[in-house]
Design an enzyme around this catalytic site. Structure first.
Site, PDB file in Angstrom:
ATOM      1  N   HIS A 171      -8.767   9.608  20.945  1.00  0.00           N
ATOM      2  CA  HIS A 171      -8.349   8.317  20.572  1.00  0.00           C
ATOM      3  C   HIS A 171      -7.699   8.179  19.330  1.00  0.00           C
ATOM      4  CE1 HIS A 171     -10.144   4.433  18.326  1.00  0.00           C
ATOM      5  NE2 HIS A 171      -9.006   4.160  18.979  1.00  0.00           N
TER       6      HIS A 171
ATOM      7  N   HIS B 239      -3.293   6.464  18.663  1.00  0.00           N
ATOM      8  CA  HIS B 239      -2.688   5.828  17.500  1.00  0.00           C
ATOM      9  C   HIS B 239      -1.678   6.477  16.836  1.00  0.00           C
ATOM     10  CE1 HIS B 239      -5.855   2.471  16.686  1.00  0.00           C
ATOM     11  NE2 HIS B 239      -6.413   3.387  17.453  1.00  0.00           N
TER      12      HIS B 239
ATOM     13  N   HIS C   9      -5.353   3.861  25.660  1.00  0.00           N
ATOM     14  CA  HIS C   9      -6.030   3.481  24.430  1.00  0.00           C
ATOM     15  C   HIS C   9      -7.239   2.651  24.897  1.00  0.00           C
ATOM     16  CE1 HIS C   9      -7.036   0.828  21.053  1.00  0.00           C
ATOM     17  NE2 HIS C   9      -6.856   1.999  20.558  1.00  0.00           N
TER      18      HIS C   9
ATOM     19  N   ASN D 108     -11.082   3.347  23.630  1.00  0.00           N
ATOM     20  CA  ASN D 108     -11.573   2.822  22.810  1.00  0.00           C
ATOM     21  C   ASN D 108     -12.467   1.724  22.963  1.00  0.00           C
ATOM     22  OD1 ASN D 108     -11.031   1.901  19.828  1.00  0.00           O
ATOM     23  ND2 ASN D 108     -10.609  -0.185  20.948  1.00  0.00           N
TER      24      ASN D 108
ATOM     25  N   ILE E  38      -6.322  -2.247  17.635  1.00  0.00           N
ATOM     26  CA  ILE E  38      -7.583  -2.187  16.690  1.00  0.00           C
ATOM     27  C   ILE E  38      -8.144  -0.809  16.942  1.00  0.00           C
ATOM     28  CG2 ILE E  38      -9.104  -2.585  18.844  1.00  0.00           C
ATOM     29  CD1 ILE E  38      -9.891  -3.379  15.081  1.00  0.00           C
TER      30      ILE E  38
END
Length: 892
Positions: A553, A558, A744, A748, A892
């Site tokens: 993750h 990110h 993602h 997530n 997010i």
């Protein structure tokens, strides 16, 4: 913030003083007004000139934000003086013949009309203003415009539309940017029409403007960045530690040869007093005031802000409050019924603790976490994994299914040699090879030998051993007590996986060079052996959750995407086709990453508090980044590398899955191919051959900077695409979009649906497997649920972890999903719009096929014993906790 009513009168009265104290601003406005009055007087004599009508859409700052109250008064003063918002068109076809500078001609000033009569709404919302520009044949096509904000507060400029430009018709400018008062800028803000040009094809009058805007966005690498800045630059991860806060908050700087890491956005904050190599940290996140370029900040819509404020609240208010609860109530959960009570009835909190917990604030900020009826309870929604069946998570079938259709379905691989071998350096770590023998697993091979099972592609492994063992001694020196794990599984005839054995390994007590101490555990259906097996699966889950959150993750989505965001803004003009292609997939990423460095992945942050790696978490992620390969992020290559697929030109997507019912891979390949087709069609509109790629100076600068600055520690890797061909461009852009959107989403938005029931995916283990004859073993025999819960997360870790992943698993109300755009006028190129419309339709068709597969009872891995369909790669979603939806970006 919520005490606004009682302070209203006092704050309003203070506004008079604020106005008097801003004499300099008003004086400047008066001076500006003089010139404007002359301009307007001149305009009276030019009534015969042709006018172009325009429409400006903008959003003002919230007028109930009391930091802006004095601005409202001053805005009225400057408006009366005529120095409000000024626009000037820039010609794309004619240069100023009175100047030696080959820039497009700048038109006369125009002013927004009816600023005061269009009253600001109670909350920030769109306002539409008319504007009229003077135009003649010597001006031609307007390719850009300047804007100056003479007010004292910023506004969000959404668009400018010119209704009927002679010879051209409608001309649209898609702006989507915050515009601050003019005194905040060294250069006037400029916006370009939504045309698309390669650098070499840019109209000559616009070239200097295009080049200068990129220079402005790069900055000079000096000074501390301010809220209104638009500077994109790079920095190492020297901001997650807090040396001034004491030794317990010191962490390694990530980024460099020894501890490689992707680069982050530079803020230029002052260095710490104790060590000038570190950047000082914000002591509080008031108003979410972490610097990122202003347009990278969370938007003005309520849900996005709510998500950010929820994280802030969790860190600064909820976490200390939960620690208080743990101090004042029993600190352990004793049975699974008490866990289920967290969803059925909540967790009781004494009133005085609730008051401290909320710090005097009331919902809606905490409405998702707190109830205020009766005795005050923490409230958690029922996780999807236990909605239909409260005990299905305990089955071996569900344990294995989640490796294919859970929140971390990207680690399982095919076993191609037996026993499993380690890649760790034996001169440093000794013998780390598996101790599993054929004798250990032959009972579960359904009559096959190990060699036959391997030849028939029947053996698979979830292997976290090598990723964890180098840090396991350090990690177990903290409150964590855990193992490095290997899990072997057999692919059965019905397509499901059956666990065969779990190997739990510890570092040798005499030192790393002596290798690992390993023990094997086997499936069991009754007695203390079944409780032991359940604990062995828990240690595997702890490994998997920690690897998922930190690597699958954080690092692999990110962190690795942020350099692409920065490089794109620094090197690709908004006029560039690849900028227009990629920009939707960067929305909010820099901000959520900056916020994560403040409250999530920082020293003492929420990730360290809730995951087993503790203070070694980010250092461990640097160790894993050493093996990161950009090309291997492509789904087909990732599947082939893990051995779960083989190349097959006759199969869809060019490869054949060896586990046919692999929901993440099946759905993911459809999404991947759809993205790849869209990127191919789009790029073909602008690049006719490979030579056009090689001659695109902005594209080449962009790719060079991604490698040499953004991923500087990997710049010499041979696997980077050279960016000399159209196929390399398509491949690279497809990978970027895949990571930012589908990958993602897959890792997530299932966090709470699968992990909200902590026993299913514990994040911490606090003690090792009990030895026969010990008090822990006797407890396991007498009360297996209690022993299980004493081994995994404590009460505080339960509550804090659940609160965190609930926030992270939610969709915002302003989310834009794959196949959609926030603006339908993102480009004026009708061929690009047609290709994108086709892409949207194909994404919808993929969604229908996913839902159809989920209804197929023969595909047992689609829903499993928990009857929880795999929907994480269903593209669309509504707001909230849905376990589905692919947003365009990492938001997010």
């Amino acid at each position: 913030m919520f005490g606004i009513g009682k302070n209203l009168i006092g704050d309003a009265l203070k506004t008079t003083g604020d106005v008097l104290r801003t004499t300099g601003d008003v004086a400047g406005s008066v001076v500006n007004a003089g010139g404007n009055i002359v301009d307007r007087a001149t305009d009276i004599g030019r009534i015969g000139k042709k006018k172009i009508k325009g429409k400006v859409i903008l959003m003002r700052s919230n007028v109930l934000d009391f930091t802006e109250l004095h601005s409202s008064v001053l805005d009225g003063v400057t408006e009366l003086l005529g120095s409000g918002i000024v626009l000037e068109l820039v010609s794309a076809t004619h240069v100023d013949r009175h100047s030696n500078d080959p820039r497009g001609k700048v038109g006369r000033r125009a002013y927004l009309e009816r600023w005061l009569t269009s009253l600001p709404p109670l909350f920030a919302g769109e306002s539409v203003f008319q504007i009229n520009f003077e135009w003649d044949e010597e001006f031609g096509y307007p390719g850009a415009f300047y804007i100056r904000n003479g007010h004292t507060s910023e506004f969000f400029l959404k668009s400018l539309t010119l209704e009927d430009v002679p010879g051209h018709g409608k001309v649209h400018f898609d702006c989507n940017s915050w515009v601050y008062p003019q005194r905040r800028y060294n250069k006037d803000r400029i916006f370009f029409a939504n045309k698309t040009y390669l650098p070499s094809e840019t109209p000559a009058p616009l070239r200097k403007y295009r080049e200068e805007e990129l220079i402005n966005l790069r900055g000079d690498g000096k000074g501390e960045r301010k809220e209104w800045d638009r500077i994109y630059d790079y920095e190492v991860y020297n901001d997650i530690a807090d040396p001034d806060g004491g030794n317990s908050l010191v962490r390694l700087i990530l980024g460099g040869n020894k501890y490689p890491y992707p680069r982050r956005g530079r803020t230029g904050r002052p260095r710490t007093r104790r060590d000038p190599n570190y950047e000082s940290r914000l002591q509080s996140v008031v108003g979410l005031n972490i610097y990122v370029p202003r347009d990278e900040n969370f938007g003005h819509l309520k849900m996005a802000d709510f998500l950010a404020y929820s994280l802030k609240a969790l860190s600064s208010n909820i976490k200390p409050g939960l620690e208080t609860i743990a101090d004042r109530t029993p600190g352990e959960i004793d049975n699974f019924k008490q866990v289920h009570n967290l969803y059925d009835g909540g967790f009781p909190i004494p009133f005085n603790v609730f008051r401290d917990l909320t710090n005097g604030l009331t919902p809606p900020m905490f409405k998702e976490l707190l109830r205020t009826d009766g005795e005050r309870f923490l409230r958690y929604p029922v996780p999807h994994i236990i909605k239909d069946d409260k005990s299905a998570w305990r089955t071996d079938e569900e344990f294995a299914r989640e490796m294919l259709a859970g929140v971390n379905p990207i680690c399982i691989s095919r076993l191609q040699q037996f026993p499993p071998l380690s890649k760790l350096d034996p001169s440093v770590y000794g013998n780390q090879d598996s101790t599993i023998s054929e004798e250990n697993i032959k009972y579960g091979l359904n009559g096959l030998s190990v060699n036959e099972a391997i030849e028939q592609n029947k053996l698979y492994i979830l292997d976290h051993h090598d990723a964890l063992m180098p840090y396991l001694r350090k990690i177990n020196s903290t409150s964590t007590k855990t193992y490095a794990t290997r899990t072997l599984l057999l692919l059965q005839d019905d397509g499901t996986l059956k666990p065969l054995v779990i190997e739990l390994s510890l570092p040798h007590p005499q030192g790393d060079r002596h290798g690992a101490i390993s023990k094997l555990y086997y499936p069991a259906e009754g007695g203390v052996e079944s409780s032991i097996w359940q604990l062995a699966k828990a240690y595997v889950a702890v490994n998997d959750v920690g690897y998922h959150q930190l690597i699958s993750h954080w690092l692999h989505t990110h962190a690795v995407v942020e350099p692409f965001v920065i490089a794109t803004h620094r090197q690709l003009s908004v006029l560039h086709p690849i900028h227009k292609l990629l920009i939707p997939h960067y929305k909010d990423t820099m901000f959520i990453n900056a916020f994560a460095r403040q409250v999530l992945v920082n020293a003492g942050g929420l990730l360290e508090e809730t995951h087993f790696q503790s203070k070694y978490a980010m250092e461990l992620s640097s160790y894993i980044y050493k093996d990161w390969n950009f090309l291997e992020q492509a789904l087909p290559m990732n599947l082939i590398k893990r051995g779960v697929a083989v190349e097959d030109a006759s199969s869809p997507h060019g490869l054949r899955l060896l586990i046919e019912d692999y929901p993440f891979a099946v759905d993911g390949l459809e999404i991947w191919s759809t993205i790849q087709k869209w990127v191919t069609n789009y790029c073909s509109l602008y690049y006719k051959d490979d030579e056009a790629i090689q001659n695109d100076v902005e594209l080449q600068s962009w790719w060079k900077e991604v490698r040499e600055k953004g991923h500087a520690d990997k710049k010499n890797e041979p696997w980077w695409p050279k960016m000399n061909t159209i196929s390399e461009l398509v491949e690279s852009c497809t990978i970027i979009i895949w990571i930012a959107s589908a990958l993602h989403a897959a890792v997530n938005f299932g966090q709470y649906p699968y992990g909200g029931f902590v026993p299913n995916r514990p994040t911490i283990s606090r003690r090792l497997m009990p030895e026969v004859g010990s008090s822990e073993y006797k407890e396991l025999e007498a009360n297996p649920e209690k022993a299980y819960l004493r081994t995994i997360n404590s009460q505080i870790q339960f509550l804090l972890g659940m609160s965190l992943i609930e926030i992270l698993s939610r969709h915002a109300s302003d989310e834009v999903y794959l196949g959609q755009r926030a603006s339908i006028e993102w480009t004026s190129d009708k061929h690009a719009l047609e290709a994108f419309e086709k892409f949207g339709k194909e994404v919808y068709q993929v969604e229908e096929r996913i839902m159809e597969r989920n209804r197929d009872i023969n595909l047992k891995n689609r829903t499993g014993p928990a009857n929880f369909p795999y929907t994480l790669l269903v593209p669309s979603s509504s707001e909230g906790l849905t376990a589905r939806g692919i947003p365009n970006s990492i938001s997010i």
